[in-house]
Enzyme design. Sequence first.
Site, PDB file in Angstrom:
ATOM      1  N   ARG A   1       0.842  -1.196   0.000  1.00 50.87           N
ATOM      2  CA  ARG A   1       0.000   0.000   0.000  1.00 50.87           C
ATOM      3  C   ARG A   1       0.879   1.250   0.000  1.00 50.87           C
ATOM      4  NH1 ARG A   1      -3.358   2.199   4.552  1.00 50.87           N
ATOM      5  NH2 ARG A   1      -5.138   3.281   3.638  1.00 50.87           N
TER       6      ARG A   1
ATOM      7  N   LYS B   1       3.069  -8.422  11.143  1.00 50.03           N
ATOM      8  CA  LYS B   1       2.393  -8.507   9.852  1.00 50.03           C
ATOM      9  C   LYS B   1       2.710  -9.830   9.168  1.00 50.03           C
ATOM     10  CE  LYS B   1       1.557  -5.867   5.625  1.00 50.03           C
ATOM     11  NZ  LYS B   1       1.765  -4.574   4.945  1.00 50.03           N
TER      12      LYS B   1
ATOM     13  N   ARG C   1      -2.925   3.734  13.799  1.00 45.92           N
ATOM     14  CA  ARG C   1      -1.876   3.472  14.779  1.00 45.92           C
ATOM     15  C   ARG C   1      -2.505   3.287  16.151  1.00 45.92           C
ATOM     16  NH1 ARG C   1       0.387   2.934  10.785  1.00 45.92           N
ATOM     17  NH2 ARG C   1       2.330   3.845  10.029  1.00 45.92           N
TER      18      ARG C   1
END
Length: 332
Positions: free
Chosen positions: A119, A184, A320
């Site tokens: 992204r 991730k 966040r």
Amino acid sequence: MRRLTPRQQALVQLLADGEFHSGEQIGERLGISRAAVSQQLKGLRTLGLEVFSVSGRGHALAHPLELLDPALLQQAVGGAPVHCVAVVDSTNDYMMSRLADWRKGECLLAESQTAGRGRRGRQWVSPFGGQMILSLYWRLEQGLGAAMGLSLVVGVALAETLVHEGYDHMGLKWPNDLYSHGQKLAGILVEMSAIAGGSCHLVIGVGLNLAMSLQQGESITQAWSSLESLAPGRKIERNRLIAAFIGNLRQALETFEQQGLAPFIERWAAFDIYRNQPVQLLLGEERVTGTVRGIDEQGGLLLETETGLHTYVGGEISLRPMLESCRISPSE
């Protein structure tokens, strides 16, 4: 775009068990000289494969490897074609540059990418054979507006596939990342092309870490994980896992096309790692603080702030956490 030569294919298949094989054994299998073996091994290294050569023992891959098997994948998923290549700059870029060539549901898989993107143009690291690197073409006749929230549907399909395959602690970060234990595991990149009043062409890119060494991932600038690290000692059946995901993704896209995002809202909530958590949203230079209250029927983030409940959608929004701890899986 490159495919393995017949000799490269035979050499990788020989070394795929992760065990050491002598130069003599390799030469006999490939029908080449010992000197030519060295050149073939050099060729594998240029593809990004980690090959160890130890005097007296021979040559071995750093990790066991299961190559993509297009025939097996096609038989398992049926329907639109599944293509497999060794190296490509970007599966998404390749499909986007040839939108008229694809059937709905057609897939392109690669062992490695040289210019993979995440992204906002971030680099996506993709070592040879260590990931599921997949792009799938879809078309929505209703137009661009019907694609709202699509990346969330893809995330749900991926998380549910992995849970069904026995991997726990799957979590989704709005709008398009899969996490496990705060690290991730996969990213999703949906790209589209449409004209006013026309159908919307979509290329859905998914990168899932399967088995990556610390050395291969040293350029990644955020905490990352792989399926191998989640279940040490467990063999990853790469082709079977990919086939399961393709089948689930195609089914999810059919449902989305017919019913929109509504059937996926609760399914998303089951994996939402920031549900009911205080967060900051970064919109350029602006910071918005609030508590996540899920998503709406267009895939927008519902954020409860001091002034009430507000919806935020796509663009350059970055999520966040304000607290280090967050919910990791639906069972916690």
